[in-house]
Structure formats: structure tokens, C-alpha cells
Design an enzyme around this catalytic site. Structure first.
Site, PDB file in Angstrom:
ATOM      1  N   GLN A  81     -15.396 -68.622  16.722  1.00 52.78           N
ATOM      2  CA  GLN A  81     -14.132 -68.395  17.423  1.00 52.78           C
ATOM      3  C   GLN A  81     -13.484 -69.759  17.682  1.00 52.78           C
ATOM      4  O   GLN A  81     -13.317 -70.188  18.813  1.00 52.78           O
ATOM      5  CB  GLN A  81     -14.373 -67.649  18.730  1.00 52.78           C
ATOM      6  CG  GLN A  81     -14.912 -66.230  18.553  1.00 52.78           C
ATOM      7  CD  GLN A  81     -14.973 -65.477  19.860  1.00 52.78           C
ATOM      8  OE1 GLN A  81     -14.053 -65.541  20.673  1.00 52.78           O
ATOM      9  NE2 GLN A  81     -16.069 -64.773  20.086  1.00 52.78           N
ATOM     10  N   ASP A  84     -27.174 -69.430   2.954  1.00 51.00           N
ATOM     11  CA  ASP A  84     -25.989 -69.467   3.817  1.00 51.00           C
ATOM     12  C   ASP A  84     -26.347 -70.192   5.101  1.00 51.00           C
ATOM     13  O   ASP A  84     -27.530 -70.389   5.414  1.00 51.00           O
ATOM     14  CB  ASP A  84     -25.504 -68.044   4.122  1.00 51.00           C
ATOM     15  CG  ASP A  84     -24.010 -68.001   4.439  1.00 51.00           C
ATOM     16  OD1 ASP A  84     -23.396 -69.073   4.563  1.00 51.00           O
ATOM     17  OD2 ASP A  84     -23.468 -66.897   4.571  1.00 51.00           O
ATOM     18  N   HIS A 139     -21.046 -73.575  12.290  1.00 52.32           N
ATOM     19  CA  HIS A 139     -20.338 -72.792  11.267  1.00 52.32           C
ATOM     20  C   HIS A 139     -19.043 -73.489  10.844  1.00 52.32           C
ATOM     21  O   HIS A 139     -18.675 -73.466   9.673  1.00 52.32           O
ATOM     22  CB  HIS A 139     -20.037 -71.387  11.794  1.00 52.32           C
ATOM     23  CG  HIS A 139     -19.474 -70.476  10.754  1.00 52.32           C
ATOM     24  ND1 HIS A 139     -20.218 -70.019   9.676  1.00 52.32           N
ATOM     25  CD2 HIS A 139     -18.235 -69.931  10.599  1.00 52.32           C
ATOM     26  CE1 HIS A 139     -19.468 -69.243   8.913  1.00 52.32           C
ATOM     27  NE2 HIS A 139     -18.258 -69.177   9.438  1.00 52.32           N
ATOM     28  N   ARG A 183     -10.997 -58.354  -7.440  1.00 57.30           N
ATOM     29  CA  ARG A 183     -10.381 -57.090  -7.039  1.00 57.30           C
ATOM     30  C   ARG A 183      -9.750 -56.401  -8.249  1.00 57.30           C
ATOM     31  O   ARG A 183      -8.954 -56.996  -8.982  1.00 57.30           O
ATOM     32  CB  ARG A 183      -9.309 -57.330  -5.969  1.00 57.30           C
ATOM     33  CG  ARG A 183      -8.695 -56.035  -5.408  1.00 57.30           C
ATOM     34  CD  ARG A 183      -7.688 -56.344  -4.315  1.00 57.30           C
ATOM     35  NE  ARG A 183      -8.308 -57.034  -3.199  1.00 57.30           N
ATOM     36  CZ  ARG A 183      -8.956 -56.417  -2.209  1.00 57.30           C
ATOM     37  NH1 ARG A 183      -9.067 -55.090  -2.215  1.00 57.30           N
ATOM     38  NH2 ARG A 183      -9.478 -57.114  -1.224  1.00 57.30           N
ATOM     39  N   ASP A 204     -29.225 -59.505  42.075  1.00 57.33           N
ATOM     40  CA  ASP A 204     -27.858 -59.192  41.654  1.00 57.33           C
ATOM     41  C   ASP A 204     -27.585 -59.614  40.212  1.00 57.33           C
ATOM     42  O   ASP A 204     -26.446 -59.649  39.767  1.00 57.33           O
ATOM     43  CB  ASP A 204     -26.842 -59.837  42.592  1.00 57.33           C
ATOM     44  CG  ASP A 204     -26.943 -61.354  42.602  1.00 57.33           C
ATOM     45  OD1 ASP A 204     -27.824 -61.905  41.912  1.00 57.33           O
ATOM     46  OD2 ASP A 204     -26.143 -62.000  43.318  1.00 57.33           O
ATOM     47  N   ASP A 205     -28.662 -59.950  39.484  1.00 58.19           N
ATOM     48  CA  ASP A 205     -28.631 -60.299  38.060  1.00 58.19           C
ATOM     49  C   ASP A 205     -28.164 -61.721  37.781  1.00 58.19           C
ATOM     50  O   ASP A 205     -28.015 -62.106  36.619  1.00 58.19           O
ATOM     51  CB  ASP A 205     -27.766 -59.317  37.258  1.00 58.19           C
ATOM     52  CG  ASP A 205     -28.283 -59.164  35.825  1.00 58.19           C
ATOM     53  OD1 ASP A 205     -29.511 -59.176  35.637  1.00 58.19           O
ATOM     54  OD2 ASP A 205     -27.449 -59.052  34.904  1.00 58.19           O
ATOM     55  N   GLU A 206     -27.929 -62.536  38.814  1.00 53.39           N
ATOM     56  CA  GLU A 206     -27.625 -63.942  38.582  1.00 53.39           C
ATOM     57  C   GLU A 206     -28.871 -64.662  38.067  1.00 53.39           C
ATOM     58  O   GLU A 206     -29.994 -64.362  38.484  1.00 53.39           O
ATOM     59  CB  GLU A 206     -27.142 -64.604  39.869  1.00 53.39           C
ATOM     60  CG  GLU A 206     -25.733 -64.227  40.270  1.00 53.39           C
ATOM     61  CD  GLU A 206     -25.249 -65.035  41.457  1.00 53.39           C
ATOM     62  OE1 GLU A 206     -26.026 -65.882  41.960  1.00 53.39           O
ATOM     63  OE2 GLU A 206     -24.098 -64.832  41.883  1.00 53.39           O
ATOM     64  N   ASP A 253     -20.094 -67.944  -1.062  1.00 58.16           N
ATOM     65  CA  ASP A 253     -18.733 -68.261  -1.469  1.00 58.16           C
ATOM     66  C   ASP A 253     -18.669 -69.746  -1.817  1.00 58.16           C
ATOM     67  O   ASP A 253     -19.619 -70.497  -1.583  1.00 58.16           O
ATOM     68  CB  ASP A 253     -17.713 -67.911  -0.372  1.00 58.16           C
ATOM     69  CG  ASP A 253     -18.056 -68.522   0.966  1.00 58.16           C
ATOM     70  OD1 ASP A 253     -18.296 -69.752   1.017  1.00 58.16           O
ATOM     71  OD2 ASP A 253     -18.112 -67.786   1.965  1.00 58.16           O
ATOM     72  N   LYS A 266     -15.298 -63.021  -5.542  1.00 55.08           N
ATOM     73  CA  LYS A 266     -14.853 -61.646  -5.345  1.00 55.08           C
ATOM     74  C   LYS A 266     -13.733 -61.348  -6.327  1.00 55.08           C
ATOM     75  O   LYS A 266     -12.774 -62.111  -6.450  1.00 55.08           O
ATOM     76  CB  LYS A 266     -14.372 -61.429  -3.904  1.00 55.08           C
ATOM     77  CG  LYS A 266     -15.491 -61.472  -2.876  1.00 55.08           C
ATOM     78  CD  LYS A 266     -14.977 -61.125  -1.484  1.00 55.08           C
ATOM     79  CE  LYS A 266     -16.122 -61.120  -0.477  1.00 55.08           C
ATOM     80  NZ  LYS A 266     -15.652 -60.758   0.888  1.00 55.08           N
TER      81      LYS A 266
END
Length: 291
Positions: free
Chosen positions: A90, A211, A122, A186, A33-35, A160, A184
Site C-alpha cells: 500500500q 517471487d 515489495h 489476452r 481489554d485486549d491491549e 513477471d 500474459k
């Protein structure tokens, strides 16, 4: 014992060698069942160091299962090393109704471990989401090891200003060169955005673009394109976490990158620098102090 997640087997083995600790043979199975079922059938010890990069949702599940497995087998103290912490970007809720995913993951991991070791997250603030002690290890210096010894007037560039410390760390480890970062600009009339190094000339020089993570490669390839147009000699893309999703490698090569250098926090073909020695120093030091 050192207990590897399936995505960190080479790093775990290197860490076992560096610390002279036994390497457990974990198993990674999947039910119809993919567990998933990650286990450590031959674990035998009072302490466990689980080493598991969380570069996918399944890797998070594995990590939780491995922590529980070693506890079940009798481990009294568990250290969890997360070489690359997924969801770390996040770190806040961007709109109403969204989760703080980094916090949710950290809370889950905290239930099965006594301490956590993170490598160049991060956002360092994610350490505050854990309910157990957290140690952050800066492994950027190891990116200097695989660089050619004969770089011409080397320039270490950050994408940056916020990442310039990583570039400085690599430059210092290499032993010579300048550092700079991209800015940057503009155009007020057209709205077009131009990316360029803030101060340093790049013509005829070897440039290392540094980075903490390269995910899709879009930002770095844009920067590399500017360097190519301005006459940079050799261009190396260096990152602690080489996620390199989708066609990131192709983007970077097409932009003019001669070589991609990454560490084994995420095990890829370019993972030519190991963070094992830096992690070993941390684990051995902690063991000496009883932590």
C-alpha cells in the site's frame, strides 16, 4: 542486544548466534481489554537491535512497544530490523480518501529508532517514507541453499518481467541454470488470459518459480498449472516472504508444486532458508563503520 518480536523469535536467535550478540528475552502479554504489552524486562545495554516482522497489525504494535521499551531501559542507539514489512504494497493512495498506509507505518516506526533495515520490500521506494536512515538487504540468494543439488536443466522463472532480477539472484547463487519470466497473453476474441513462460521450454526440466512474496498463492498456482500442463518435471515454489495466507499451500500443491521453499522473514513450516547470515553481514559492517 538482539530483541525479538513474537513473530521473529527463531530469526532473532539465529541473528544473535551469527553476530555473537546476546539475545534478550522479551515478553508478550495481553490485558483483559485486549491491549498488548510487549516488554524487555532484563534489557541491559547501550545498543539494541529490534528484530520484528510485521505480518499483522498486532506485530506493528509490538514493534512500537519494543522500541519504546529498550529506550526506557537505557538504550542510546536502536536499530530496527523489519524482515517482512507489512503494508509495503500500500505504497500509494489508489482513490481519493485512501491513506498511503506504508508511509503511515514508516512514520510511526521512525519515531522510536535510529535506523531501519528492510529485507526485500515489495516496493523499494517505501524506504523513502522513513524519517531515519534505511538500508535494504537483498536476501534472495539464500533461497538457493535448500534446493536439491541435482536439479535437471534448472529453469528459474519469475512471475513477471519486474521480478526477473530475483530469479537471476537465486540462479546465480545456485550456480547453474537459465532464467525466464511469465508473460500474459489476452485472446482478442474471447478476452481469456493465458500465462506462459516468455521463451524457455519447460518439458522435462526442473523449474523453480521465484517471487519476493507469496500471499494467497493465486498468481503462482496459475503459473504452476501452466508448467504442469507443459510437462515440467519437478516444480519448486521459492519466495523470500512466505506469507501463505488462507489456503495458499493447498493451492500450490494442487497446482503441481513438489516443494515450497521460503526464508524465515516470515516464520512458516517452509522457512528452511535463513536470512540471518545476510543480516549479520550488514549489522557487523555497520558496527565497524560506527553506524
Amino acid at each position: 542486544m538482539i530483541v525479538p518480536g513474537s513473530s521473529s523469535q527463531q530469526l532473532a536467535a539465529a541473528l544473535a548466534d551469527e553476530t555473537d550478540r546476546p539475545l534478550a528475552t522479551a515478553t508478550y502479554d495481553r490485558f483483559p481489554d485486549d491491549e498488548r504489552l510487549a516488554a524487555v524486562p532484563e534489557f541491559d545495554g547501550e545498543t539494541a537491535t529490534v528484530v520484528a516482522t510485521t505480518d499483522s497489525d498486532s506485530a506493528w504494535v509490538e514493534l512500537l512497544q519494543l522500541q519504546d521499551a529498550v529506550r526506557e531501559a537505557g538504550a542510546e542507539h536502536v536499530t530496527t530490523v523489519i524482515p517482512y514489512m507489512g503494508y509495503a504494497r500500500q505504497d500509494q493512495s489508489f482513490t481519493d480518501g485512501q491513506p498511503v498506509s506504508a508511509r503511515a507505518m514508516a512514520r510511526a516506526i521512525s519515531t522510536g529508532t535510529d535506523r531501519v533495515v528492510l529485507v526485500n520490500p515489495h516496493e523499494s521506494a517505501v524506504s523513502e517514507f522513513y524519517a531515519v536512515p534505511v538500508e535494504i538487504v537483498d536476501a534472495a540468494s539464500v533461497l538457493a541453499d535448500p534446493l536439491a543439488s541435482d536439479l535437471t536443466e534448472p529453469l528459474f522463472l519469475a512471475p513477471d518481467e519486474g521480478a526477473v532480477e530475483i530469479a537471476r539472484t537465486v540462479r546465480d547463487a545456485y550456480g547453474t541454470g537459465e532464467t525466464d519470466y511469465f508473460e500474459k497473453h489476452r485472446d482478442r476474441e474471447t478476452g481469456a488470459v493465458e500465462v506462459s513462460p516468455s521463451d524457455a521450454s519447460v518439458s522435462g526440466r526442473d523449474v523453480v518459480v521465484v517471487d519476493d512474496i507469496v500471499a494467497t498463492g493465486s498468481t503462482m498456482s496459475e503459473a504452476v498449472g501452466v508448467l504442469t500442463d507443459r510437462g515440467a518435471s519437478r516444480i519448486v515454489a521459492a519466495c523470500v516472504h512466505p506469507m501463505l495466507a488462507a489456503n495458499a499451500v493447498t493451492k500450490l500443491r494442487d497446482a503441481g508444486v513438489d516443494r515450497i521453499v521460503g526464508t524465515d522473514t516470515i516464520e512458516r513450516g517452509c522457512s528452511v532458508a535463513s536470512v540471518a547470515p545476510v543480516l549479520a553481514d550488514t549489522l557487523v559492517a555497520d558496527a565497524a563503520t560506527g553506524n
